[in-house]
Design an enzyme around this catalytic site. Structure first.
Site, short mmCIF file in Angstrom:
data_model
loop_
_atom_site.label_atom_id
_atom_site.label_comp_id
_atom_site.label_asym_id
_atom_site.label_seq_id
_atom_site.Cartn_x
_atom_site.Cartn_y
_atom_site.Cartn_z
N GLU A 127 -35.53 -90.82 30.12
CA GLU A 127 -36.84 -90.49 29.60
C GLU A 127 -36.99 -91.13 28.21
OE1 GLU A 127 -37.78 -86.32 29.19
OE2 GLU A 127 -39.86 -86.76 28.67
N GLU A 270 -33.50 -82.97 30.96
CA GLU A 270 -33.60 -82.18 32.19
C GLU A 270 -33.43 -82.93 33.50
OE1 GLU A 270 -36.20 -83.02 30.12
OE2 GLU A 270 -38.04 -83.34 31.23
N HIS A 303 -34.59 -74.06 28.21
CA HIS A 303 -35.66 -75.06 28.23
C HIS A 303 -35.42 -76.11 29.32
CE1 HIS A 303 -38.72 -77.72 26.26
NE2 HIS A 303 -37.95 -78.66 26.78
N GLU A 304 -34.23 -76.70 29.32
CA GLU A 304 -33.97 -77.77 30.28
C GLU A 304 -33.95 -77.20 31.70
OE1 GLU A 304 -34.48 -80.42 28.92
OE2 GLU A 304 -33.94 -79.99 26.83
N GLU A 326 -43.85 -80.47 28.35
CA GLU A 326 -43.13 -80.01 27.16
C GLU A 326 -43.78 -78.78 26.53
OE1 GLU A 326 -40.26 -80.78 26.71
OE2 GLU A 326 -40.02 -82.72 27.71
N1 BES Z 1 -37.35 -84.04 27.97
C1 BES Z 1 -36.82 -83.70 26.70
C2 BES Z 1 -35.79 -84.65 26.22
C3 BES Z 1 -36.32 -85.99 25.75
C4 BES Z 1 -37.13 -86.06 24.67
C5 BES Z 1 -35.97 -87.15 26.34
C6 BES Z 1 -37.59 -87.29 24.23
C7 BES Z 1 -36.43 -88.37 25.91
C8 BES Z 1 -37.24 -88.45 24.84
C9 BES Z 1 -36.18 -82.32 26.73
O1 BES Z 1 -36.66 -81.47 27.70
C10 BES Z 1 -36.50 -81.69 25.41
O2 BES Z 1 -37.63 -81.39 25.18
N2 BES Z 1 -35.49 -81.52 24.55
C11 BES Z 1 -35.65 -81.02 23.22
C12 BES Z 1 -35.10 -79.64 23.07
C13 BES Z 1 -36.02 -78.57 23.52
C14 BES Z 1 -35.39 -77.22 23.43
C15 BES Z 1 -37.34 -78.55 22.79
C16 BES Z 1 -34.88 -81.96 22.33
O3 BES Z 1 -34.12 -82.79 22.86
O4 BES Z 1 -35.04 -81.89 21.12
ZN ZN Z 2 -38.48 -80.54 27.26
#
Ligand code: BES
Ligand code: ZN
Length: 879
Positions: A127, A270, A303-304, A326
């Site tokens: 992602e 995720e 979250h994930e 998100e």
């Molecule tokens: N899908 C995101 C991870 C992501 C973010 C991948 C940007 C590629 C680019 C994941 O679900 C996410 O939101 N992770 C957050 C933590 C969450 C608890 C808000 C993160 O990685 O900070």
């Molecule tokens: Zn997320």
């Protein structure tokens, strides 16, 4: 890397894909000097596309193309066009099999997008657009394929080979190599693809679902981390149960896997059935991780996991819809955390983050709507607005519909769109259809950027016993948007009588219902509400529980704020009243070094410290002074040095006046063994550490003895790091150095703890001056390739150590610019994120803004700037 201006992508230019991929059959040959990827795609024209004769275009990035076959026939170089970022095959039939072989170099991949190596293991991050760094593919979320993945690698070095779905085959190969084949039955976009190969230990457990299926749960970590997985496993099981109970959502595969990796740009990802986590967001045990880390692990695991439905089963049509998954998933994880701990404290934490950082983003050059209309680099749009404001927008729908109708809406959304790639509008429509409510005007929350401001005026008429409240909303202009329409805002409020009791609220012309908190719905620029039967002038408690992501202006007197602090039935507003009082007191000192600190703040804090009946978790929050970052956000043309010193003064006056109470508090708050992360114990440790740090701040000798003892005898990291932080920020220079040294000696083998150690220093106004921070970059444990290390030194310095970062000579800004330029080549995502503090340059007083602008310009002028940094720097320098 662009040398010219990168292209802007517009939502209005969205077109359905011309081709669909039904199956993606991948074979990875992993070697030390690179990896060969064999991809076999079943492709057909999309019947919904209007371009039925178009060429096939596949995305690619940093790939070496080895061969292309179409329906088994090798294509000659003249049959296709390898344009680097695009592989174009001009003439293709309506349905065909395309086989592509590419060569990539994971061992040299420092961007950490696509397939890369981290401490000897292979892993992926796809992602948003990382899959195109692995092989040529229509790398967009509305192309959903069934993936089958065969991984081949040396068996001794990479005994564990993982991908999405279920293992369907495995075996031995020549030369000590082996293979495992995985099949994922659920069609998914390429951004959810994952692969891991390494020498990992497996921690297992099981979960029985609500329909009676048994799921295998597995957490994979490097052997040295084997003792740090229990908390994540418990959190995972709680999340799975909670999603069944709260949303009726059951897990769908037979295996759920989590892998911990040390080098990771984000917190966690995720990927379907195979979540990949930054080590710092999944590993935790009491001796080496703090309460905060425990809570973070629980929230991120949840979250994930929740993305499995909100993101994976129902995904995004395009990246403008990012908040669809998100914002909704952050809403789900905050509901979960609230249910697992203290709902009021969770609300305070969420509102604090929003008001400090998202409001600042919304008022700066990168302001954008929850559903943006354009971007250059999508990685730059994983923002506080998409996440935290997106969460608030879903929460407002929940508030407007109520929990039952909201649940009907989410059921309808999941049922209607299962297996689809959809839009935020589809989400809102499901909520409307299930509830019968019209959310037409509400949709503006997705389209208009900027933080609404509510100006509240009131007037009380004793003769008629009517209390009139007028609320006027305005939304500031943001880049590219002006003259905004009024939004639909749920505005919760209560009124307190002279004794502090809630008054039943009846609007003119209504029957009394006895309700004491009402959610008024603002839809026009201005509303006047008339409350009847009000026996005396009330004190208004506005925006209870922070019912909308807005600013509220109302001229409370300090005595009214004190009154709300002790009487409001809304815990959030008790806290907020305290914050408002502290903000006023600190502001009054700004620039008037000799002015007296309002004794009312001291007395309010004394009352809190002595209150043993009150919820100690809330007390701990209420005693914290507003952060410098929040004070700066509230100010117009802030002078950082003045704000810092005013806040310091208040802290010193409080600590001096409340010395006895603080010592008593310290002795009283002794959480029982064994260590637990309950709201009560967390509050206890937090109060204790706060008392210690206040007293050390004023150089108290008795507190020094307590701190040294706590540092040595602590059996958990919250207490040990709490004592260390207090010592580091104290005037006791010798003890500070000894404690830092002892801590490093004790923990140098644990990267997560070393990151803590770095950030305690880099964030310290006492120990974190620029020369000291530069020395941290030379330290043996620092590593420019590891995003966590960069964040714990450079990120902590620029984000938390404001007095040194905003040094008036501009040396802090130059240092940050230097770091961004250095990282731009190796890891542009991290470089772009580090630039955020500089982008707000226009907000600051002239002495600061000039230096910030110059630093930004020095980044702008670097040769071959990445698209990531280009977008941030150019947008923030634009007029
Ligand atoms: N899908 C995101 C991870 C992501 C973010 C991948 C940007 C590629 C680019 C994941 O679900 C996410 O939101 N992770 C957050 C933590 C969450 C608890 C808000 C993160 O990685 O900070
Ligand atoms: Zn997320």
């Amino acid at each position: 890397m662009p040398t010219s201006q990168p292209k802007t992508i517009y939502l209005s230019e969205y077109r359905v894909p011309d081709f669909l991929v039904d199956h993606a059959d991948l074979r990875f040959e992993l070697f030390e000097d690179g990896a060969r990827v064999h991809s076999s795609l079943s492709i057909r024209r999309n019947p919904d596309s209007r371009e039925q004769g178009s060429a096939l275009e596949l995305n690619g990035d940093s790939l070496t193309l080895e061969s292309v076959h179409l329906d088994g026939r090798q294509l000659a170089p003249g049959d296709y066009d390898d344009r680097g970022e695009l592989l174009v095959v001009p003439s293709v039939p309506d349905a065909f099999e395309l086989q592509v072989v590419t060569w990539i170099e994971p061992q040299n991949n420092t961007r950490l997008e696509g397939l890369y190596k981290s401490s000897g293991m292979f892993c992926t991050q796809c992602e948003a657009e990382g899959f195109r760094c692995i092989t040529f593919f229509p790398d967009r979320p509305d192309v959903m394929a069934r993936f089958r993945t065969r991984i081949e690698a040396d068996k001794a070095a990479y005994p564990v080979l993982l991908s999405n779905g279920n293992p369907v085959d495995s075996g031995e190969l020549d030369n000590g190599r082996h293979f495992v084949t995985w099949e994922d039955p659920f069609p998914k976009p390429s951004y959810l693809f994952a692969l891991v190969a390494g020498d990992l230990v497996e921690k297992t457990d099981t979960f029985g679902t609500m329909s009676g299926r048994e799921i295998d749960l597995r957490i994979y970590v490097e052997p040295r981390n084997a003792e740090k997985t229990a908390h994540a496993m418990d959190s995972l099981k709680r999340s799975m149960r909670w999603d069944e109970e709260t949303y009726g959502r059951e897990y769908d595969l037979d295996i759920f896997m989590i892998v911990a990796v040390d080098d990771f740009n984000m917190g966690a990802m995720e990927n379907k059935g195979l979540n990949i986590f930054n080590s710092s967001c999944v590993l935790a045990r009491p001796e080496s991780e703090t309460d905060m880390a425990f809570q973070r692990v629980e929230a991120i695991v949840a979250h994930e996991y929740f993305h499995n439905w909100s993101g994976n089963r129902v995904t995004c049509r395009d990246w403008f819809q990012l908040s669809l998954k998100e914002g909704f998933t952050v809403f789900r994880d905050s509901q979960f955390s609230a249910d697992m701990g203290s709902p009021t404290v969770k609300r305070i934490e969420d509102a604090t983050l929003l008001r400090t950082a998202q409001f600042a983003e919304d008022a700066g050059p990168m302001a954008h709507p929850v559903r943006p209309a354009s971007y250059m680099e999508i990685s730059n749009f994983y923002t506080l607005t998409i996440y935290e404001k997106g969460n608030e927008v879903v929460r407002m729908i929940h508030t407007l519909l109520g929990p039952e109708r909201f649940r009907k809406g989410s059921d309808l959304y999941f049922e209607r769109h299962d297996g689809q790639a959809v839009t935020t509008d589809d989400f809102v429509r499901a909520m409307e259809d299930a509830s019968g409510r019209d959310l037409g005007q509400f949709r503006l929350w997705y389209e208009q950027a900027g933080t609404p401001v509510l100006a509240v005026e009131d007037d009380y008429d004793e003769a008629s016993q009517v209390y009139r409240l007028t609320v006027t909303q305005s939304i500031p202009d943001t880049p590219g948007q002006s003259g905004k329409k009024p939004q639909h805002i749920p505005f919760a409020l209560g009124l307190l009588d002279t004794k502090g009791a809630d008054i039943p609220l009846t609007l003119a012309g209504e029957q009394s219902t006895g309700e004491t908190t009402r959610v008024l719905e603002l839809t026009e620029t201005s509303h006047t509400f008339e409350f009847t039967g009000i026996a005396s002038r009330p004190v208004p408690s506005l925006l209870r529980n922070f019912s909308a992501p807005v600013r509220v202006n109302y001229p409370w007197t300090r005595d009214q704020l004190m009154f709300l602090m002790s009487h409001d039935s809304d815990g959030f507003n008790r806290w907020d009243a305290g914050q408002r009082l502290a903000v006023e007191v600190i502001r009054e000192l700004s620039g008037h070094a000799e002015a007296e600190v309002d004794p009312r703040l001291v007395e309010a804090s004394r009352t809190l410290l002595n209150d043993r009946e009150a919820d100690q978790a809330l007390v701990a929050k209420m005693l914290q002074l507003p952060t410098e970052a929040y004070l700066i956000e509230l100010a117009d043309k802030p002078d950082v040095q003045i704000i810092h010193h005013a806040r310091e003064r208040v802290l010193k006056v409080l600590a001096t006046a409340l010395r006895e109470e603080l010592l008593a508090c310290y002795r009283r708050q002794q959480p029982a063994e064994p260590y637990q992360v309950t709201p009560e114990d967390v509050a206890s440790r937090s109060l204790r550490n706060m008392a210690l740090s206040w007293l050390l701040h004023i150089g108290d000798q008795e507190a020094l003895t307590l701190a040294l003892e706590q540092f040595e005898k602590a059996t958990n990291m919250t207490d040990q790091a709490g004592a260390l932080r207090a010592l580091v920020n104290s005037p006791f220079e010798a003890e500070r150095g000894q404690a830092l040294e002892a801590f490093y000696q004790q923990w140098h083998q644990d990267p997560q703890v070393v990151e803590q150690w770095f950030s305690i220093q880099a964030a310290s106004p006492v120990a974190g001056d620029l020369p000291s921070v530069r020395r941290l970059l030379e330290h043996e444990a620092f590593d420019w390739k590891n995003p966590n290390k960069i964040r714990s030194v450079v990120g902590a310095f620029a984000g938390q150590n404001l007095v040194h970062f905003h040094d008036q000579e501009g040396s802090g800004y130059q240092f940050l610019a230097e770091t961004i330029r250095r990282l731009d080549d190796s890891n542009p995502q991290i470089a772009a994120r580090l630039a955020a503090p500089l982008t707000r340059w226009r907000k600051f007083a002239h002495v600061y803004s000039e230096g910030m602008r110059k630093a930004l310009e020095s980044v702008r002028d670097k040769e071959g700037l990445s698209r990531d940094v280009y977008e941030i720097v150019h947008k923030s320098l634009a007029d």
